[in-house]
Scaffold this active site. Structure first.
Site, PDB file in Angstrom:
ATOM      1  N   GLY A   1      -1.644  -6.119  -1.150  1.00  0.00           N
ATOM      2  CA  GLY A   1      -0.836  -6.909  -2.077  1.00  0.00           C
ATOM      3  C   GLY A   1      -1.583  -8.112  -2.631  1.00  0.00           C
ATOM      4  CB  THR A   2      -3.765 -10.655  -1.044  1.00  0.00           C
ATOM      5  OG1 THR A   2      -2.806 -10.893  -0.021  1.00  0.00           O
ATOM      6  CG2 THR A   2      -4.427 -11.957  -1.444  1.00  0.00           C
TER       7      THR A   2
ATOM      8  CG  ASN B   1       7.036 -13.553   2.140  1.00  0.00           C
ATOM      9  OD1 ASN B   1       7.241 -14.047   1.030  1.00  0.00           O
ATOM     10  ND2 ASN B   1       6.280 -14.141   3.041  1.00  0.00           N
TER      11      ASN B   1
ATOM     12  CB  CYS C   1       1.857 -13.739   4.958  1.00  0.00           C
ATOM     13  SG  CYS C   1       3.114 -12.483   5.035  1.00  0.00           S
TER      14      CYS C   1
HETATM   15  N1  PLP Z   1       3.447 -10.582  -1.113  1.00  0.00           N
HETATM   16  C1  PLP Z   1       4.395 -10.578  -0.153  1.00  0.00           C
HETATM   17  C2  PLP Z   1       5.819 -10.806  -0.533  1.00  0.00           C
HETATM   18  C3  PLP Z   1       4.057 -10.337   1.176  1.00  0.00           C
HETATM   19  O1  PLP Z   1       5.000 -10.354   2.108  1.00  0.00           O
HETATM   20  C4  PLP Z   1       2.709 -10.115   1.492  1.00  0.00           C
HETATM   21  C5  PLP Z   1       2.372  -9.883   2.888  1.00  0.00           C
HETATM   22  O2  PLP Z   1       1.770 -10.378   3.630  1.00  0.00           O
HETATM   23  C6  PLP Z   1       1.749 -10.111   0.454  1.00  0.00           C
HETATM   24  C7  PLP Z   1       2.173 -10.360  -0.834  1.00  0.00           C
HETATM   25  C8  PLP Z   1       0.305  -9.857   0.718  1.00  0.00           C
HETATM   26  O3  PLP Z   1       0.060  -8.483   0.976  1.00  0.00           O
HETATM   27  P1  PLP Z   1      -1.237  -8.011   1.794  1.00  0.00           P
HETATM   28  O4  PLP Z   1      -0.967  -8.308   3.233  1.00  0.00           O
HETATM   29  O5  PLP Z   1      -1.309  -6.547   1.560  1.00  0.00           O
HETATM   30  O6  PLP Z   1      -2.391  -8.724   1.237  1.00  0.00           O
END
Ligand code: PLP
Length: 388
Positions: free
Chosen positions: A79-80, A159, A335
């Site tokens: 996601g990042t 989140n 996170c």
């Molecule tokens: N956006 C939200 C709402 C999340 O909960 C997260 C999770 O950690 C992320 C973005 C980032 O995703 P990732 O862990 O795949 O980088």
């Protein structure tokens, strides 16, 4: 030496918004892939082609689950990266200079926007949020009137609190002002039947480890017609949109995880909503001073509950106390890798920062017995402290 052990008996894992246990069939599909598919998907020989076929099959399957074309799905490391790639692309390649977001977004969005301000001269405008985490749509309208042709970045589900955004409504507002709309759908993909095109999104993002898939793999949805360039340089993979050799087994596992999630969606939703309702009922009963943060009803994700314990005087001791009892939950958001800074989301909603807050998040692997045990442990812990 790192010791890998199966999930310990007696451990109660209630931190599924941070990451979820992997589905067994996902693990099987990945192991099989790791054993047999070792060619580079960009190689033209037989082994390369086998890897390529798996990637394209996964892309079609994911696109099919989300009502979009496979040409609109691009694999990333999660996601990042997806959030970074979309926002940087909007600024560099599409020429957007104004970005509208809220202070309750995930750091993947807020950190990227901060970088765009520092390096690209972008301007960020924050839409107002109320004490339940609702976005003020009138204010969004006012901002868009002032800064039309902006990028609006608002998450589908928060989140930390689970607060849901009516994305279709926001997409309608954006359309009126010629703005483009990115929704961080990391917490909702695999939890609802989403038709991204029908919702009116321009961009969306996903992360496999939030829906019982592997970590370090995700994807971005880019509506056809938005001509972004690759965020990373040095390779033509993902149709020139994401340089670097693809995480073949991760992509296979992610497609499998989403497929399983969609097949079981209705029963899982009802089951998890039942766990959440029972949890809220029991907690309110056993700890009457409890304050739920945000919306705990239909306006929030069935997998997340956030609450404060006004009588708990020592925020730093609550998580370790639960950890000793084998209970894994999170204080605000986990996170940002173990940082125990107060939650920026709760702060934006006006929650007293000196009070202990917990985020509890469920998955299909939790049981009602675990919910009962957690409430028992928490009420004993809080009882003990209020006696001191
Ligand atoms: N956006 C939200 C709402 C999340 O909960 C997260 C999770 O950690 C992320 C973005 C980032 O995703 P990732 O862990 O795949 O980088």
């Amino acid at each position: 030496m790192v010791i890998f052990a199966p999930m310990e008996k007696g451990v109660i894992y209630l931190d599924n918004a941070a990451s979820t246990p992997m589905d067994e069939t996902v693990v099987d599909s990945m192991v099989q892939c790791m054993r047999t598919i070792y060619g580079n998907p960009s190689s033209l020989h037989n082994h390369g082609r086998k890897a390529r076929v798996l990637i394209e099959h996964a892309r079609r399957s994911i696109a099919g689950c989300l009502g979009v074309s496979s040409a609109e799905i691009f694999f990333t490391s999660g996601g990042t990266e997806a959030g970074n790639a979309v926002l940087w692309g909007c600024c560099k390649d599409l020429g957007f200079k104004n970005f509208i977001t809220s202070t309750t977004e995930h750091p993947a969005i807020l950190g990227t926007l901060d970088a765009l301000v520092r390096h690209m001269g972008a301007r960020v405008h924050f839409v107002k949020v109320d004490s339940l985490g609702n976005i003020d749509f009138e204010h969004l309208d006012t901002l868009l009137l002032q800064y039309p042709r902006s990028v609006v970045s608002l998450m589908h589900a928060n989140n930390e609190t689970g607060k849901l955004l009516p994305v279709k409504h926001v997409a309608g507002i954006c359309k009126r002002y010629d703005a483009v709309f990115l929704s961080d759908t990391v917490q909702t993909i695999g939890k609802f039947r989403l038709d991204l095109r029908q919702l009116g999104l321009d961009f969306a993002m996903a992360s496999a480890h939030k829906f019982h898939g592997p970590k370090g793999v995700g994807f971005m949805f880019i509506k056809s017609g938005h001509l972004l360039q690759s965020f990373l340089s040095g390779g033509a993979q993902e149709r020139n949109m994401r340089a670097g050799t693809e995480n073949v087994c991760g992509i296979v596992g992610m497609a499998r995880a989403l497929d399983v999630a969609m097949q079981r969606l209705d029963e899982d939703c009802v089951y998890i909503r039942g766990l959440k309702d029972e949890f809220v009922r029991l907690l309110s009963d056993r700890i009457p001073q409890i304050v739920f943060n945000g919306d705990i009803n239909a306006g929030s994700l069935h997998t997340i509950v956030n609450f404060s314990l006004p009588q708990w005087k020592d925020p730093d001791m609550l998580l370790p106390g639960l950890d000793i009892e084998g209970i894994c939950v999170s204080a605000g958001s986990a996170c940002s890798s173990g940082s125990h800074k107060g939650s920026h989301v709760l702060e934006a909603m006006g929650v007293d920062p000196s009070v202990s807050s917990l985020r509890v998040s469920f998955s299909r692997y939790n049981t009602i017995e675990e919910i009962h045990r957690f409430v028992e442990v928490l009420s004993n812990l809080t009882c003990r402290t209020s006696d001191i």
